[in-house]
Design a protein around this motif. Structure first.
Motif, PDB file in Angstrom:
ATOM      1  N   ILE A   8       0.828  -1.166   0.155  1.00  0.00           N
ATOM      2  CA  ILE A   8      -0.066  -0.333  -0.159  1.00  0.00           C
ATOM      3  C   ILE A   8       1.213   1.424   0.098  1.00  0.00           C
ATOM      4  O   ILE A   8       1.772   1.309   1.222  1.00  0.00           O
ATOM      5  N   ALA A   9       0.891   1.573  -1.089  1.00  0.00           N
ATOM      6  CA  ALA A   9       1.687   2.976  -1.065  1.00  0.00           C
ATOM      7  C   ALA A   9       0.707   4.259  -1.232  1.00  0.00           C
ATOM      8  O   ALA A   9      -0.399   4.142  -1.944  1.00  0.00           O
ATOM      9  N   GLY A  10       1.468   5.661  -1.247  1.00  0.00           N
ATOM     10  CA  GLY A  10       0.625   7.029  -1.494  1.00  0.00           C
ATOM     11  C   GLY A  10       0.981   7.941  -1.027  1.00  0.00           C
ATOM     12  O   GLY A  10       1.930   8.130   0.032  1.00  0.00           O
ATOM     13  N   GLY A  11       1.083   9.196  -1.324  1.00  0.00           N
ATOM     14  CA  GLY A  11       1.561  10.369  -0.187  1.00  0.00           C
ATOM     15  C   GLY A  11       1.271  10.367   0.788  1.00  0.00           C
ATOM     16  O   GLY A  11       0.741   9.812   1.848  1.00  0.00           O
ATOM     17  N   THR A  12       2.307  11.445   1.376  1.00  0.00           N
ATOM     18  CA  THR A  12       2.492  11.413   3.254  1.00  0.00           C
ATOM     19  C   THR A  12       0.853  11.537   3.989  1.00  0.00           C
ATOM     20  O   THR A  12      -0.311  12.398   3.138  1.00  0.00           O
ATOM     21  N   THR A  63      16.241  -0.473   2.570  1.00  0.00           N
ATOM     22  CA  THR A  63      15.097  -0.883   1.778  1.00  0.00           C
ATOM     23  C   THR A  63      15.104  -2.512   1.897  1.00  0.00           C
ATOM     24  O   THR A  63      14.685  -3.709   1.957  1.00  0.00           O
ATOM     25  N   GLU A  64      17.214  -3.039   1.627  1.00  0.00           N
ATOM     26  CA  GLU A  64      17.153  -4.625   1.593  1.00  0.00           C
ATOM     27  C   GLU A  64      17.061  -5.079   2.750  1.00  0.00           C
ATOM     28  O   GLU A  64      16.597  -5.461   2.484  1.00  0.00           O
ATOM     29  N   LEU A  65      16.591  -4.147   4.256  1.00  0.00           N
ATOM     30  CA  LEU A  65      16.751  -5.151   5.286  1.00  0.00           C
ATOM     31  C   LEU A  65      14.921  -5.564   4.798  1.00  0.00           C
ATOM     32  O   LEU A  65      15.382  -6.490   5.357  1.00  0.00           O
ATOM     33  N   VAL A 106       2.532  -4.412   2.959  1.00  0.00           N
ATOM     34  CA  VAL A 106       3.395  -3.728   3.561  1.00  0.00           C
ATOM     35  C   VAL A 106       3.212  -1.730   3.402  1.00  0.00           C
ATOM     36  O   VAL A 106       2.743  -1.828   2.430  1.00  0.00           O
ATOM     37  N   GLU A 107       2.854  -1.449   3.763  1.00  0.00           N
ATOM     38  CA  GLU A 107       2.722   0.617   3.550  1.00  0.00           C
ATOM     39  C   GLU A 107       3.814   1.305   3.196  1.00  0.00           C
ATOM     40  O   GLU A 107       4.866   1.298   4.961  1.00  0.00           O
ATOM     41  N   GLY A 108       3.570   2.351   3.058  1.00  0.00           N
ATOM     42  CA  GLY A 108       5.031   3.107   2.497  1.00  0.00           C
ATOM     43  C   GLY A 108       5.150   3.996   2.103  1.00  0.00           C
ATOM     44  O   GLY A 108       4.165   4.033   0.107  1.00  0.00           O
ATOM     45  N   ILE A 109       5.536   5.398   2.060  1.00  0.00           N
ATOM     46  CA  ILE A 109       5.540   5.902   0.467  1.00  0.00           C
ATOM     47  C   ILE A 109       5.916   5.828  -0.832  1.00  0.00           C
ATOM     48  O   ILE A 109       5.583   6.044  -1.632  1.00  0.00           O
ATOM     49  N   LEU A 110       7.160   5.086  -1.178  1.00  0.00           N
ATOM     50  CA  LEU A 110       8.157   4.722  -1.353  1.00  0.00           C
ATOM     51  C   LEU A 110       8.004   3.302  -1.542  1.00  0.00           C
ATOM     52  O   LEU A 110       8.937   2.975  -3.092  1.00  0.00           O
ATOM     53  N   ILE A 111       7.543   2.567  -1.691  1.00  0.00           N
ATOM     54  CA  ILE A 111       7.206   0.996  -1.362  1.00  0.00           C
ATOM     55  C   ILE A 111       7.231   0.312  -2.991  1.00  0.00           C
ATOM     56  O   ILE A 111       8.147  -0.786  -2.868  1.00  0.00           O
ATOM     57  N   PHE A 112       6.880   1.359  -3.774  1.00  0.00           N
ATOM     58  CA  PHE A 112       6.777   0.894  -5.208  1.00  0.00           C
ATOM     59  C   PHE A 112       7.952   1.807  -5.745  1.00  0.00           C
ATOM     60  O   PHE A 112       8.276   1.891  -6.978  1.00  0.00           O
ATOM     61  N   HIS A 113       8.811   2.901  -5.413  1.00  0.00           N
ATOM     62  CA  HIS A 113       9.751   3.212  -5.904  1.00  0.00           C
ATOM     63  C   HIS A 113      11.628   2.228  -6.421  1.00  0.00           C
ATOM     64  O   HIS A 113      12.242   1.580  -7.520  1.00  0.00           O
ATOM     65  N   TYR A 114      10.888   0.976  -5.143  1.00  0.00           N
ATOM     66  CA  TYR A 114      12.339  -0.181  -5.634  1.00  0.00           C
ATOM     67  C   TYR A 114      11.527  -1.235  -6.256  1.00  0.00           C
ATOM     68  O   TYR A 114      10.867  -1.936  -5.683  1.00  0.00           O
ATOM     69  N   GLU A 115      12.441  -1.727  -7.447  1.00  0.00           N
ATOM     70  CA  GLU A 115      12.195  -2.706  -7.632  1.00  0.00           C
ATOM     71  C   GLU A 115      11.976  -3.802  -7.565  1.00  0.00           C
ATOM     72  O   GLU A 115      11.488  -4.367  -6.891  1.00  0.00           O
ATOM     73  N   THR A 116      13.397  -4.242  -6.234  1.00  0.00           N
ATOM     74  CA  THR A 116      13.145  -5.307  -5.407  1.00  0.00           C
ATOM     75  C   THR A 116      12.187  -5.546  -4.580  1.00  0.00           C
ATOM     76  O   THR A 116      11.410  -6.275  -4.491  1.00  0.00           O
ATOM     77  N   LEU A 117      12.236  -4.443  -4.329  1.00  0.00           N
ATOM     78  CA  LEU A 117      10.738  -4.646  -3.109  1.00  0.00           C
ATOM     79  C   LEU A 117       8.940  -4.440  -4.264  1.00  0.00           C
ATOM     80  O   LEU A 117       8.799  -5.575  -4.005  1.00  0.00           O
ATOM     81  N   ARG A 118       9.020  -4.065  -4.991  1.00  0.00           N
ATOM     82  CA  ARG A 118       8.097  -4.215  -6.306  1.00  0.00           C
ATOM     83  C   ARG A 118       7.696  -5.478  -6.557  1.00  0.00           C
ATOM     84  O   ARG A 118       6.547  -5.691  -6.077  1.00  0.00           O
ATOM     85  N   LYS A 119       8.535  -5.739  -6.715  1.00  0.00           N
ATOM     86  CA  LYS A 119       8.765  -6.784  -7.066  1.00  0.00           C
ATOM     87  C   LYS A 119       7.866  -8.070  -6.640  1.00  0.00           C
ATOM     88  O   LYS A 119       7.302  -9.413  -7.205  1.00  0.00           O
ATOM     89  N   LEU A 120       7.810  -8.333  -5.062  1.00  0.00           N
ATOM     90  CA  LEU A 120       7.766  -9.195  -3.812  1.00  0.00           C
ATOM     91  C   LEU A 120       6.028  -8.679  -4.160  1.00  0.00           C
ATOM     92  O   LEU A 120       5.706 -10.229  -3.207  1.00  0.00           O
ATOM     93  N   PHE A 121       5.293  -8.271  -4.438  1.00  0.00           N
ATOM     94  CA  PHE A 121       4.132  -7.921  -4.036  1.00  0.00           C
ATOM     95  C   PHE A 121       3.041  -8.592  -4.787  1.00  0.00           C
ATOM     96  O   PHE A 121       3.096  -8.500  -6.626  1.00  0.00           O
ATOM     97  N   GLU A 170       5.102   9.901  -6.446  1.00  0.00           N
ATOM     98  CA  GLU A 170       3.485   9.896  -7.462  1.00  0.00           C
ATOM     99  C   GLU A 170       4.064   9.269  -8.626  1.00  0.00           C
ATOM    100  O   GLU A 170       2.931   8.578  -9.123  1.00  0.00           O
ATOM    101  N   PRO A 171       5.361   8.884  -9.347  1.00  0.00           N
ATOM    102  CA  PRO A 171       5.721   8.488 -10.512  1.00  0.00           C
ATOM    103  C   PRO A 171       5.230   6.947  -9.969  1.00  0.00           C
ATOM    104  O   PRO A 171       4.926   6.006 -11.151  1.00  0.00           O
ATOM    105  N   SER A 172       5.538   6.363  -8.891  1.00  0.00           N
ATOM    106  CA  SER A 172       5.351   5.127  -8.761  1.00  0.00           C
ATOM    107  C   SER A 172       3.991   4.600  -8.570  1.00  0.00           C
ATOM    108  O   SER A 172       3.751   3.175  -8.133  1.00  0.00           O
ATOM    109  N   LYS A 173       3.406   5.705  -8.422  1.00  0.00           N
ATOM    110  CA  LYS A 173       2.081   5.153  -8.585  1.00  0.00           C
ATOM    111  C   LYS A 173       1.951   4.232  -9.503  1.00  0.00           C
ATOM    112  O   LYS A 173       0.420   3.559 -10.130  1.00  0.00           O
ATOM    113  N   TYR A 174       2.018   4.777 -11.126  1.00  0.00           N
ATOM    114  CA  TYR A 174       1.579   3.683 -12.072  1.00  0.00           C
ATOM    115  C   TYR A 174       2.245   2.414 -12.439  1.00  0.00           C
ATOM    116  O   TYR A 174       2.044   1.579 -13.328  1.00  0.00           O
ATOM    117  N   TYR A 175       2.884   1.611 -10.965  1.00  0.00           N
ATOM    118  CA  TYR A 175       3.280   0.425 -11.099  1.00  0.00           C
ATOM    119  C   TYR A 175       1.742  -0.201 -10.346  1.00  0.00           C
ATOM    120  O   TYR A 175       1.790  -1.456 -10.260  1.00  0.00           O
TER     121      TYR A 175
END
Length: 203
Positions: A8-12, A63-65, A106-121, A170-175
């Protein structure tokens, strides 16, 4: 145990935590929540004064952790997640144990920014809320819950929160697979998401 991992992503102050809690309440012990904020680096990591730390930059999180911990949970292993103090900007000595569950949120403003994290969802949700509403919510939250002054909240918003939102969040919402307008209390969207999760649990 088959695990369904929801991001779950989104702005502050967009309503991410509200939606995460609604999902958690709907599935009780079958769901656990992890916040990306738990994985903020300690303020000592940045080598600058606290008021100069850019907490909205992708490099501010370990994020790696988080990725490592999510892989363990999906593998049926418990983790000891960090505990972070917003008031002190410190990662505390204590850890909190999190056990595996069929649903991991998992929730956070930037979680869709990182490809390695994004691919897990398995399901990626972006909570889209008007900037003026988010700002008012943030001011209220930071003053009441984090002992911040209005001036410090305003300065941080203008110097880092707003520009980082425009550049990274904002750009990460398109993922995302689903974009929910009007915050986390969109009953129609929430009901559809809950049905999707229930359908998954039945398979």
């Amino acid at each position: 145990m088959k695990t369904f991992l929801i991001g779950i992503a989104g702005g502050t102050a967009s309503g991410k935590t509200t939606l995460a809690r609604i999902l958690k309440d709907s599935f009780a012990d079958n769901a656990v929540i992890l916040k990306h904020d738990y994985y903020y680096y300690d303020s000592s990591y940045f080598k600058v004064e606290d008021d100069k730390i850019n907490f909205d930059h992708p490099g501010s999180f370990e994020t790696e952790l988080l990725v490592k911990h999510l892989k363990k949970l999906k593998n049926g292993e418990a983790i000891n997640r960090p505990v972070y103090s917003y008031k002190k900007n410190e990662r505390l000595e204590e850890k909190k144990k999190v056990k595996p569950a069929p649903i991991i949120i998992v929730e956070g403003i930037l979680i869709f920014h990182y490809e390695t994290l994004r691919k897990l969802f398995d399901l990626k949700i972006y909570v889209d809320t008007d900037a003026d509403i988010r700002l008012l919510r943030r001011i209220t939250r930071d003053i009441k819950q984090r002992d911040r002054s209005f001036e410090s909240v305003k300065k941080q918003y203008l110097s880092t929160v707003k520009p980082m939102h425009q550049k990274y969040v904002e750009p990460s919402k398109y993922y995302s697979d689903i974009i929910i307008p009007h915050g986390g209390l969109n009953d129609i969207a929430n009901d559809l998401i809950i049905k999707k999760i229930k359908d998954h649990l039945r398979t």
